[in-house]
Design a protein around this motif. Structure first.
Motif, PDB file in Angstrom:
ATOM      1  N   VAL A 212      -8.856  12.048  -3.278  1.00 51.91           N
ATOM      2  CA  VAL A 212      -7.534  11.481  -3.568  1.00 51.91           C
ATOM      3  C   VAL A 212      -7.022  12.026  -4.900  1.00 51.91           C
ATOM      4  CG1 VAL A 212      -6.256   9.325  -3.900  1.00 51.91           C
ATOM      5  CG2 VAL A 212      -8.242   9.375  -2.352  1.00 51.91           C
ATOM      6  N   THR A 213      -5.745  12.440  -4.889  1.00 50.92           N
ATOM      7  CA  THR A 213      -5.100  12.904  -6.113  1.00 50.92           C
ATOM      8  C   THR A 213      -3.931  11.987  -6.433  1.00 50.92           C
ATOM      9  OG1 THR A 213      -5.743  15.193  -5.686  1.00 50.92           O
ATOM     10  CG2 THR A 213      -3.930  14.857  -7.236  1.00 50.92           C
ATOM     11  N   VAL A 214      -3.848  11.595  -7.697  1.00 50.11           N
ATOM     12  CA  VAL A 214      -2.804  10.693  -8.179  1.00 50.11           C
ATOM     13  C   VAL A 214      -2.063  11.383  -9.317  1.00 50.11           C
ATOM     14  CG1 VAL A 214      -2.389   8.482  -9.338  1.00 50.11           C
ATOM     15  CG2 VAL A 214      -4.143   8.649  -7.548  1.00 50.11           C
ATOM     16  N   ARG A 215      -0.743  11.348  -9.232  1.00 48.67           N
ATOM     17  CA  ARG A 215       0.082  11.871 -10.334  1.00 48.67           C
ATOM     18  C   ARG A 215       1.179  10.867 -10.627  1.00 48.67           C
ATOM     19  NH1 ARG A 215      -0.960  16.824  -7.755  1.00 48.67           N
ATOM     20  NH2 ARG A 215      -2.287  18.116  -9.044  1.00 48.67           N
TER      21      ARG A 215
ATOM     22  N   TRP B 204       0.839  -1.202   0.000  1.00 50.61           N
ATOM     23  CA  TRP B 204       0.000   0.000   0.000  1.00 50.61           C
ATOM     24  C   TRP B 204       0.871   1.247   0.000  1.00 50.61           C
ATOM     25  CZ3 TRP B 204      -0.985   4.015   3.485  1.00 50.61           C
ATOM     26  CH2 TRP B 204      -2.161   4.746   3.255  1.00 50.61           C
ATOM     27  N   LEU B 205       1.913   1.234   0.814  1.00 51.84           N
ATOM     28  CA  LEU B 205       2.821   2.386   0.864  1.00 51.84           C
ATOM     29  C   LEU B 205       3.543   2.583  -0.468  1.00 51.84           C
ATOM     30  CD1 LEU B 205       4.231   1.854   4.430  1.00 51.84           C
ATOM     31  CD2 LEU B 205       2.843   3.790   3.662  1.00 51.84           C
ATOM     32  N   GLY B 206       3.751   1.497  -1.193  1.00 49.70           N
ATOM     33  CA  GLY B 206       4.394   1.587  -2.492  1.00 49.70           C
ATOM     34  C   GLY B 206       3.593   2.363  -3.525  1.00 49.70           C
ATOM     35  N   LEU B 207       2.324   2.605  -3.230  1.00 50.19           N
ATOM     36  CA  LEU B 207       1.477   3.381  -4.144  1.00 50.19           C
ATOM     37  C   LEU B 207       1.614   4.876  -3.930  1.00 50.19           C
ATOM     38  CD1 LEU B 207      -1.790   1.239  -3.934  1.00 50.19           C
ATOM     39  CD2 LEU B 207       0.107   1.042  -5.572  1.00 50.19           C
ATOM     40  N   TRP B 208       2.359   5.272  -2.910  1.00 51.55           N
ATOM     41  CA  TRP B 208       2.480   6.683  -2.527  1.00 51.55           C
ATOM     42  C   TRP B 208       3.704   7.347  -3.146  1.00 51.55           C
ATOM     43  CZ3 TRP B 208      -0.475   9.928   0.525  1.00 51.55           C
ATOM     44  CH2 TRP B 208      -1.620   9.343   1.062  1.00 51.55           C
ATOM     45  N   ALA B 209       3.545   8.630  -3.484  1.00 50.27           N
ATOM     46  CA  ALA B 209       4.680   9.462  -3.881  1.00 50.27           C
ATOM     47  C   ALA B 209       5.507   9.756  -2.629  1.00 50.27           C
ATOM     48  CB  ALA B 209       4.193  10.777  -4.503  1.00 50.27           C
TER      49      ALA B 209
END
Length: 141
Positions: A110-113, A26-31
């Motif tokens: 939630v914002t994803v870049r 899950w943490l691997g999905l974070w910037a």
């Protein structure tokens, strides 16, 4: 060729990782510079976590406190900003220490870049959290 994943699909994947208790995944999905905010956090609970390391410290022991079984009533709404979604859902499971049911309604923005979560505003019910505060003794909250 790089493959891009939509914010909605990335979010669905994040829920699967939480249900699998795969916090490192899950943490691997974070910037690295991602920010997680809790606008309704009760007094003494974190309101803002800045950076992947702070988010990791907050989430590290989550499965030791809450045993999630399902995310029900999941609705993901696209906004006029393609990178941002609004999510409605219920997290259902049990509190590990007491065995009591856990049923929390969430709304998240939630914002994803570049395929990573950069911003997560978690609007959860602080009254329900306070009712089970004793069940979080020793947690990072």
């Amino acid at each position: 060729m790089s493959v891009s994943i939509s914010p909605a699909d990335l979010y669905r994947h994040s829920l699967r990782l939480l249900l699998d208790k795969d916090i490192p995944g899950w943490l691997g999905l974070w910037a690295e510079d991602g920010v997680m905010e809790f606008p309704f956090a009760p007094h003494g609970w974190p309101e803002r976590l800045e950076g992947k390391e702070a988010i990791a410290a907050y989430m590290r022991h989550y499965p030791d406190h809450i045993d999630l079984h399902d995310f029900r009533d999941l609705r993901i709404h696209q906004t006029t900003v393609p990178e941002t979604i609004v999510v409605e859902m219920r997290g259902v499971g049990r509190l590990v220490r007491t065995g009591k049911p856990f049923d929390m309604t969430y709304i998240a923005v939630v914002t994803v870049r570049d395929g990573r979560i950069t911003s997560y505003h978690d609007y959860w019910n602080p009254l329900a959290a306070l009712e089970s505060a004793a069940d979080f003794t020793g947690s990072s909250r």
